[in-house]
Design a protein around this motif. Structure first.
Motif, PDB file in Angstrom:
ATOM      1  N   GLU A  35      -5.933   1.777  -8.290  1.00 32.02           N
ATOM      2  CA  GLU A  35      -7.246   1.195  -7.984  1.00 32.02           C
ATOM      3  C   GLU A  35      -8.347   1.642  -8.941  1.00 32.02           C
ATOM      4  OE1 GLU A  35      -9.039   4.039  -4.524  1.00 32.02           O
ATOM      5  OE2 GLU A  35      -7.531   2.582  -3.931  1.00 32.02           O
ATOM      6  N   LYS A  36      -8.125   2.691  -9.707  1.00 32.00           N
ATOM      7  CA  LYS A  36      -9.132   3.156 -10.667  1.00 32.00           C
ATOM      8  C   LYS A  36      -8.903   2.560 -12.062  1.00 32.00           C
ATOM      9  CE  LYS A  36      -9.960   7.495  -8.260  1.00 32.00           C
ATOM     10  NZ  LYS A  36     -10.869   6.966  -7.337  1.00 32.00           N
ATOM     11  N   ASP A  37      -7.915   1.690 -12.189  1.00 28.99           N
ATOM     12  CA  ASP A  37      -7.591   1.077 -13.476  1.00 28.99           C
ATOM     13  C   ASP A  37      -8.618   0.007 -13.803  1.00 28.99           C
ATOM     14  OD1 ASP A  37      -6.487  -0.138 -15.689  1.00 28.99           O
ATOM     15  OD2 ASP A  37      -4.487  -0.313 -14.848  1.00 28.99           O
ATOM     16  N   ASN A  38      -9.415   0.241 -14.829  1.00 33.14           N
ATOM     17  CA  ASN A  38     -10.470  -0.687 -15.209  1.00 33.14           C
ATOM     18  C   ASN A  38     -10.016  -1.719 -16.233  1.00 33.14           C
ATOM     19  OD1 ASN A  38     -12.415   0.388 -13.522  1.00 33.14           O
ATOM     20  ND2 ASN A  38     -13.054   1.914 -15.012  1.00 33.14           N
ATOM     21  N   ARG A  39      -8.749  -1.720 -16.625  1.00 38.36           N
ATOM     22  CA  ARG A  39      -8.273  -2.648 -17.655  1.00 38.36           C
ATOM     23  C   ARG A  39      -8.134  -4.083 -17.170  1.00 38.36           C
ATOM     24  NH1 ARG A  39      -2.660  -0.448 -19.115  1.00 38.36           N
ATOM     25  NH2 ARG A  39      -2.669  -0.189 -16.877  1.00 38.36           N
ATOM     26  N   ILE A  40      -7.952  -4.276 -15.889  1.00 39.34           N
ATOM     27  CA  ILE A  40      -7.592  -5.593 -15.356  1.00 39.34           C
ATOM     28  C   ILE A  40      -8.602  -6.669 -15.736  1.00 39.34           C
ATOM     29  CG2 ILE A  40      -7.295  -6.909 -13.227  1.00 39.34           C
ATOM     30  CD1 ILE A  40      -4.875  -5.290 -13.948  1.00 39.34           C
ATOM     31  N   LEU A  41      -9.878  -6.424 -15.525  1.00 43.91           N
ATOM     32  CA  LEU A  41     -10.891  -7.435 -15.836  1.00 43.91           C
ATOM     33  C   LEU A  41     -10.848  -7.807 -17.313  1.00 43.91           C
ATOM     34  CD1 LEU A  41     -13.190  -9.254 -14.983  1.00 43.91           C
ATOM     35  CD2 LEU A  41     -14.741  -7.312 -15.254  1.00 43.91           C
ATOM     36  N   GLY A  42     -10.763  -6.831 -18.191  1.00 37.86           N
ATOM     37  CA  GLY A  42     -10.673  -7.103 -19.625  1.00 37.86           C
ATOM     38  C   GLY A  42      -9.420  -7.886 -19.981  1.00 37.86           C
ATOM     39  N   LEU A  43      -8.300  -7.560 -19.363  1.00 35.46           N
ATOM     40  CA  LEU A  43      -7.053  -8.284 -19.626  1.00 35.46           C
ATOM     41  C   LEU A  43      -7.167  -9.740 -19.175  1.00 35.46           C
ATOM     42  CD1 LEU A  43      -4.452  -5.568 -18.550  1.00 35.46           C
ATOM     43  CD2 LEU A  43      -4.845  -6.423 -20.874  1.00 35.46           C
ATOM     44  N   VAL A  44      -7.769  -9.961 -18.020  1.00 37.01           N
ATOM     45  CA  VAL A  44      -7.931 -11.336 -17.523  1.00 37.01           C
ATOM     46  C   VAL A  44      -8.800 -12.139 -18.493  1.00 37.01           C
ATOM     47  CG1 VAL A  44      -8.950 -12.743 -15.694  1.00 37.01           C
ATOM     48  CG2 VAL A  44      -7.515 -10.785 -15.105  1.00 37.01           C
ATOM     49  N   ILE A  45      -9.906 -11.565 -18.914  1.00 41.13           N
ATOM     50  CA  ILE A  45     -10.800 -12.270 -19.843  1.00 41.13           C
ATOM     51  C   ILE A  45     -10.098 -12.525 -21.169  1.00 41.13           C
ATOM     52  CG2 ILE A  45     -12.928 -12.034 -21.189  1.00 41.13           C
ATOM     53  CD1 ILE A  45     -14.125 -10.704 -18.642  1.00 41.13           C
ATOM     54  N   ASN A  46      -9.379 -11.541 -21.682  1.00 44.48           N
ATOM     55  CA  ASN A  46      -8.645 -11.746 -22.937  1.00 44.48           C
ATOM     56  C   ASN A  46      -7.574 -12.811 -22.808  1.00 44.48           C
ATOM     57  OD1 ASN A  46     -10.028  -9.977 -24.600  1.00 44.48           O
ATOM     58  ND2 ASN A  46      -8.814  -8.226 -23.940  1.00 44.48           N
ATOM     59  N   SER A  47      -6.953 -12.924 -21.649  1.00 44.87           N
ATOM     60  CA  SER A  47      -5.916 -13.949 -21.470  1.00 44.87           C
ATOM     61  C   SER A  47      -6.509 -15.352 -21.522  1.00 44.87           C
ATOM     62  CB  SER A  47      -5.177 -13.729 -20.149  1.00 44.87           C
ATOM     63  OG  SER A  47      -6.007 -14.014 -19.048  1.00 44.87           O
ATOM     64  N   LEU A  48      -7.766 -15.492 -21.154  1.00 43.70           N
ATOM     65  CA  LEU A  48      -8.418 -16.799 -21.176  1.00 43.70           C
ATOM     66  C   LEU A  48      -8.901 -17.179 -22.576  1.00 43.70           C
ATOM     67  CD1 LEU A  48     -10.524 -16.380 -17.932  1.00 43.70           C
ATOM     68  CD2 LEU A  48      -8.583 -17.919 -18.230  1.00 43.70           C
ATOM     69  N   LYS A  49      -9.172 -16.210 -23.414  1.00 48.49           N
ATOM     70  CA  LYS A  49      -9.722 -16.486 -24.740  1.00 48.49           C
ATOM     71  C   LYS A  49      -8.786 -17.317 -25.598  1.00 48.49           C
ATOM     72  CE  LYS A  49     -12.742 -12.524 -25.365  1.00 48.49           C
ATOM     73  NZ  LYS A  49     -12.979 -11.330 -26.160  1.00 48.49           N
ATOM     74  N   LYS A  50      -7.496 -17.095 -25.471  1.00 45.89           N
ATOM     75  CA  LYS A  50      -6.527 -17.775 -26.323  1.00 45.89           C
ATOM     76  C   LYS A  50      -6.624 -19.298 -26.204  1.00 45.89           C
ATOM     77  CE  LYS A  50      -1.691 -17.885 -27.547  1.00 45.89           C
ATOM     78  NZ  LYS A  50      -0.364 -17.379 -27.322  1.00 45.89           N
ATOM     79  N   ASP A  51      -6.882 -19.767 -24.994  1.00 47.64           N
ATOM     80  CA  ASP A  51      -6.930 -21.209 -24.761  1.00 47.64           C
ATOM     81  C   ASP A  51      -8.343 -21.756 -24.696  1.00 47.64           C
ATOM     82  OD1 ASP A  51      -4.152 -21.575 -24.689  1.00 47.64           O
ATOM     83  OD2 ASP A  51      -4.090 -20.821 -22.634  1.00 47.64           O
ATOM     84  N   ASP A  52      -9.336 -20.936 -25.043  1.00 40.00           N
ATOM     85  CA  ASP A  52     -10.715 -21.386 -25.118  1.00 40.00           C
ATOM     86  C   ASP A  52     -11.204 -21.973 -23.795  1.00 40.00           C
ATOM     87  OD1 ASP A  52     -12.960 -21.399 -26.691  1.00 40.00           O
ATOM     88  OD2 ASP A  52     -12.681 -23.460 -27.357  1.00 40.00           O
TER      89      ASP A  52
END
Length: 188
Positions: A35-52
């Motif tokens: 629950e203290k892992d702060n990477r999730i939000l950044g990973l979700v946003i990065n996954s969306l960048k590829k497809d614009d």
């Protein structure tokens, strides 16, 4: 609802991108086993960048609270307002705040003129919404009904519900509205 657990950030990103291309999947819970892992939000946003994608960021938090939570997880963030499209980490982004303290029916009627047939946001094409933080909506049946209404009345291609600091038991109340739960296993 199907639950999938992956053990690396790379596998998490790849699986999330696969889910974006799956027409059978619309609502996705994402979380970390830590629950203290702060990477999730950044990973979700990065996954969306590829497809614009166009991003709709949906919250019930105050803007101050949201900015604080985003800054904790992402570092420096741009000025956020609720009126304009902004470039947020490389994505065209709109921010929507749905107040917890107001009935969703009165909110939808005030904002959109109609309750039953309103489209809150999205066009179903190349867009996604991130619901963050979700835990505010899980605290009562009334708030949960608001979240369900929003999920039903937005037309984004994908809805990503970021559950942070929420136990599996607490989030069970939204499982009927979710297609897949994707968990990043903590390997620390």
């Amino acid at each position: 609802m199907e639950t999938e657990t992956v053990d690396t950030s790379e596998r998490f990103l790849n699986r999330l991108r696969d889910l974006y291309n799956d027409d059978e999947v619309r609502n996705i819970i994402v979380k970390s086993s830590n629950e203290k892992d702060n990477r999730i939000l950044g990973l979700v946003i990065n996954s969306l960048k590829k497809d614009d994608y166009i991003l709709y960021f949906v919250t019930s938090a105050t803007m101050y609270n949201l900015k604080s939570r985003l800054k904790d997880r992402l570092g420096k963030i741009p000025t956020i307002n609720l009126k304009d499209k902004i470039n947020f980490l490389g994505l065209d982004t709109f921010f929507y705040k749905f107040p917890i303290d107001k009935s969703i029916k009165s909110f939808a009627t005030e904002q959109y003129g109609d309750y039953d047939d309103c489209v809150l946001f999205g066009d179903g094409d190349n867009d996604a919404s991130i619901f963050f933080p979700v835990q505010d909506w899980l605290k009562s049946d009334g708030n949960l009904r608001k979240l369900e209404f929003i999920l039903q009345h937005c037309e984004t291609k994908k809805n990503i519900l970021l559950t942070m600091n929420v136990s599996d038991e607490e989030e069970q109340c939204i499982y009927d509205d979710v297609d897949v739960k994707l968990v990043l296993k903590d390997n620390s």
